[in-house]
Write a protein that holds these residues in place. Structure first.
Motif, short mmCIF file in Angstrom:
data_model
loop_
_atom_site.label_atom_id
_atom_site.label_comp_id
_atom_site.label_asym_id
_atom_site.label_seq_id
_atom_site.Cartn_x
_atom_site.Cartn_y
_atom_site.Cartn_z
N GLY A 199 -21.10 -3.83 54.46
CA GLY A 199 -20.52 -3.81 53.54
C GLY A 199 -20.75 -5.39 52.48
O GLY A 199 -19.87 -5.61 51.31
N GLY A 200 -20.83 -6.17 53.64
CA GLY A 200 -21.23 -7.90 52.89
C GLY A 200 -22.25 -8.09 52.68
O GLY A 200 -22.31 -8.99 52.92
N VAL A 201 -23.16 -8.26 53.40
CA VAL A 201 -24.50 -7.78 53.22
C VAL A 201 -24.46 -8.55 51.62
O VAL A 201 -25.04 -7.90 50.99
CB VAL A 201 -25.82 -7.44 53.56
N SER A 202 -25.39 -10.11 51.93
CA SER A 202 -25.95 -10.60 50.24
C SER A 202 -27.63 -10.73 50.24
O SER A 202 -28.25 -10.54 51.68
CB SER A 202 -25.16 -11.91 50.68
N PRO A 203 -27.73 -10.31 49.43
CA PRO A 203 -29.33 -10.88 49.28
C PRO A 203 -30.09 -12.24 49.87
O PRO A 203 -31.35 -12.22 49.48
CB PRO A 203 -29.63 -10.43 47.80
N ILE A 204 -28.85 -12.83 49.86
CA ILE A 204 -29.82 -14.33 50.70
C ILE A 204 -28.83 -14.59 51.77
O ILE A 204 -27.85 -14.09 51.58
CB ILE A 204 -29.86 -15.68 48.79
N ALA A 205 -28.98 -15.95 52.17
CA ALA A 205 -28.50 -16.75 53.56
C ALA A 205 -28.07 -15.72 54.38
O ALA A 205 -27.48 -15.56 55.40
CB ALA A 205 -27.10 -17.16 52.82
N HIS A 206 -29.79 -15.41 55.08
CA HIS A 206 -30.11 -15.07 56.12
C HIS A 206 -30.21 -15.38 57.03
O HIS A 206 -31.38 -16.86 56.78
CB HIS A 206 -31.14 -13.78 55.65
N PRO A 207 -30.97 -15.22 58.21
CA PRO A 207 -30.74 -16.83 58.48
C PRO A 207 -32.26 -17.22 59.23
O PRO A 207 -33.20 -18.17 59.28
CB PRO A 207 -30.71 -16.18 60.64
N ALA A 208 -32.93 -15.78 58.38
CA ALA A 208 -34.95 -16.04 58.91
C ALA A 208 -34.89 -15.14 57.49
O ALA A 208 -34.50 -14.28 57.33
CB ALA A 208 -35.33 -15.33 59.99
N PRO A 209 -36.09 -15.65 56.48
CA PRO A 209 -36.38 -14.41 55.77
C PRO A 209 -36.55 -13.38 55.96
O PRO A 209 -37.13 -12.90 56.73
CB PRO A 209 -37.88 -15.04 54.34
N THR A 237 -29.23 -10.80 59.42
CA THR A 237 -28.78 -10.67 58.25
C THR A 237 -27.80 -12.14 58.45
O THR A 237 -27.36 -13.49 57.53
CB THR A 237 -27.93 -9.74 56.97
N GLY A 238 -27.13 -12.01 59.70
CA GLY A 238 -26.19 -13.13 59.91
C GLY A 238 -24.60 -12.82 59.42
O GLY A 238 -23.79 -13.01 58.82
N GLN A 239 -24.25 -11.27 58.22
CA GLN A 239 -23.69 -10.51 57.67
C GLN A 239 -23.13 -9.75 58.57
O GLN A 239 -24.20 -8.53 59.64
CB GLN A 239 -23.98 -10.31 56.18
N VAL A 240 -22.05 -8.48 57.72
CA VAL A 240 -21.69 -6.94 58.19
C VAL A 240 -21.83 -6.22 57.16
O VAL A 240 -21.75 -6.71 56.35
CB VAL A 240 -20.54 -7.62 58.64
#
Length: 157
Positions: free
Chosen positions: A102-112, A97-100
């Motif tokens: 507790g902060g994972v968003s539904p979008i904006a990941h390195p790959a789908p 996800t590129g995120q940690v």
């Protein structure tokens, strides 16, 4: 010079690219649980869309579930056709996800990432989800979440 965390900036860019209509809110403290986020935002816990990343034999699976629900991993694994869903490690979450956590968003990941949506979220006119960082959330709707993620509706309980 911006002091915004890079993962929030990446989220904002992807949100805008996808035509997102909601507002990003930076909360004063990390709101790493649905209950804390709901309290900070003055909404029902069920209106919080938890972004939970699972490990399906090495492949990521994202489940967007109402903060009022717990995911029945055996039921969801059977429904989506994977052998099992395991809790992802922090490194697995960051890699996919590129995120940690507790902060994972539904979008904006390195790959789908294959995404599944809890239909319970439809009950709320406004849904709040993480915006790439534990202290950042954004407002959206169920229909917008489905459109932006390409997610499939799946009962999670």
């Amino acid at each position: 010079m911006s002091t915004e965390h890079p993962s929030i900036t990446r989220f904002r860019e992807e949100h805008a690219r996808l035509g997102g209509t909601g507002d990003v809110v930076i909360l004063p403290d990390s709101v790493h649980t649905a209950a804390l986020a709901a309290e900070a935002l003055g909404c029902e816990v069920g209106a919080i869309a938890n972004s939970l990343l699972f490990d399906a034999d090495g492949a990521p699976v994202l489940i967007l579930t109402s903060g009022a629900h717990r995911v029945d991993t055996a039921k969801v694994a059977a429904a989506i056709g994977v052998p099992s869903l395991r809790r992802a490690t922090p490194d697995f979450v960051r890699t996919h996800t590129g995120q940690v956590i507790g902060g994972v968003s539904p979008i904006a990941h390195p790959a789908p990432v294959p995404t599944y949506l809890d239909p319970w979220l439809r009950r709320h006119e406004v849904v709040w989800a993480a915006a790439g960082h534990p202290a950042a959330v954004y407002s959206t709707t169920y229909d917008e979440l489905a459109a932006m993620t390409g997610g499939t509706e799946t009962d999670v309980e």
